[in-house]
Design an enzyme around this catalytic site. Sequence first.
Site, mmCIF file in Angstrom:
data_model
loop_
_atom_site.group_PDB
_atom_site.id
_atom_site.type_symbol
_atom_site.label_atom_id
_atom_site.label_comp_id
_atom_site.label_asym_id
_atom_site.label_seq_id
_atom_site.Cartn_x
_atom_site.Cartn_y
_atom_site.Cartn_z
ATOM 1 C CE LYS A 201 28.828 70.613 78.623
ATOM 2 N NZ LYS A 201 29.181 69.015 78.394
ATOM 3 N NE ARG A 211 32.508 70.754 72.095
ATOM 4 C CZ ARG A 211 31.572 71.629 71.955
ATOM 5 N NH1 ARG A 211 31.726 72.370 70.752
ATOM 6 N NH2 ARG A 211 30.780 72.052 72.623
ATOM 7 C CE LYS A 223 28.914 68.827 71.972
ATOM 8 N NZ LYS A 223 29.508 67.978 72.942
ATOM 9 C CD GLU A 239 18.358 72.937 83.106
ATOM 10 O OE1 GLU A 239 18.085 72.010 83.808
ATOM 11 O OE2 GLU A 239 18.042 72.825 81.869
ATOM 12 C CE LYS A 254 32.048 71.537 80.679
ATOM 13 N NZ LYS A 254 31.974 70.379 80.173
ATOM 14 C CB SER A 280 39.634 72.384 77.668
ATOM 15 O OG SER A 280 38.467 72.777 76.928
ATOM 16 C CE1 TYR A 319 40.810 68.592 81.465
ATOM 17 C CE2 TYR A 319 39.855 71.173 81.402
ATOM 18 C CZ TYR A 319 39.831 69.817 81.227
ATOM 19 O OH TYR A 319 38.644 69.247 80.435
HETATM 20 C C1 PBG Z 1 30.820 66.659 76.678
HETATM 21 C C2 PBG Z 1 31.690 67.151 77.719
HETATM 22 C C3 PBG Z 1 32.338 68.556 77.117
HETATM 23 C C4 PBG Z 1 33.188 68.903 78.518
HETATM 24 C C5 PBG Z 1 32.870 68.158 79.467
HETATM 25 N N1 PBG Z 1 32.133 66.948 78.954
HETATM 26 C C6 PBG Z 1 32.323 69.252 76.074
HETATM 27 C C7 PBG Z 1 31.044 69.538 75.520
HETATM 28 O O1 PBG Z 1 29.988 69.630 76.000
HETATM 29 O O2 PBG Z 1 31.093 69.965 73.863
HETATM 30 C C8 PBG Z 1 34.164 70.015 78.283
HETATM 31 C C9 PBG Z 1 35.193 70.265 79.345
HETATM 32 C C10 PBG Z 1 36.165 71.131 78.832
HETATM 33 O O3 PBG Z 1 36.247 72.008 78.011
HETATM 34 O O4 PBG Z 1 37.120 71.123 79.665
HETATM 35 N N2 PBG Z 1 29.711 65.838 77.350
#
Ligand code: PBG
Length: 331
Positions: A201, A211, A223, A239, A254, A280, A319
Amino acid sequence: MMNLPIRPRRNRKSANIRGLIRETSLSPEHLIYPVFVHEGTGNQPISSLPGCTRWSVKGLVEEAKRLMDLGIRTLDLFPAIPDGKKTPDACEACNPDGLIPRTIYALKSEVPGITVMTDVALDPYNSDGHDGLVEFRSDGTMEILNDDSVEVLCRQALCHADAGADIVSPSDMMDGRVAAIRATLDSEALDDVSIMAYTAKYASALYGPFRGALESAPKEGDKKTYQMDPGNIREALREAQLDEAEGADILMVKPATLYLDVMAAMRKHVTLPIAAYHVSGEYLMIKSAVASGWLDERETVLETLTSIRRAGADMILTYYAPQAAEWLKQR
Ligand code: PBG
């Protein structure tokens, strides 16, 4: 006429032949729909994610029945938690009567055959907006605590599994959480509950709209001390090896479209199934180009999802899942 015995176009000459030779398939059974739930009654449109909805538990149950008929049979649940329930210790994440356990229970008891996946991370519950617990130092710096966070994540995963989740999905990127969650579930005879690990990720700019949907952005800092640097691919394989050894059932990459090379490399190195999260920001890149009249939505989405499958993903969180299922039905 050219002397050309080899003519690749012969294999493209009709829809039937193109169908026979197509290497990559895309069908609703490959798709997982991430959904947002809130504690209120009524379903609200999400302004930062046009086309997506913040569902009430009841509204989601109704929608899930419709999705089952469309062939979308796996939901990934994300909670919108009111500010008043967010605390530095994120204790609401482990509340057995909390929003997510109640949603899991409602879906599993009222929608026969559905598969429910849950997100394991503290950001929707944590007043600091981070995926783990935060320690603020007297010198003004802060740290996202690894081992203390893993303890809470284990309790959160257990709470979801107890409520009936089929798959728990740690998205927090703390070290060692897959093994710890596996051990916790097994010690409670929940060995049947699967773990989909967010393996690679990346610290991506493309999570912004998500968010916004949960009002879960970090209050301070970013993050980058837990999510991966976009420049790295060997680290993703490392990982992957760890998550496989720790007992993950499915690995995830991701975001999806900017990281197809990571998926392809992972596909070569591990035997576990691979998921991709079309996040997203990727969704909105298409939505906004479509809204401007610049791209054809159906063709762009189906090509995008096919490409993610071609790169090595067995399943895709998107989505666009309901719409794609409808388009695939018409094809
Ligand atoms: C947080 C989480 C995130 C997403 C899924 N789980 C956001 C982040 O890590 O800040 C993002 C999903 C998306 O952008 O569609 N645990």
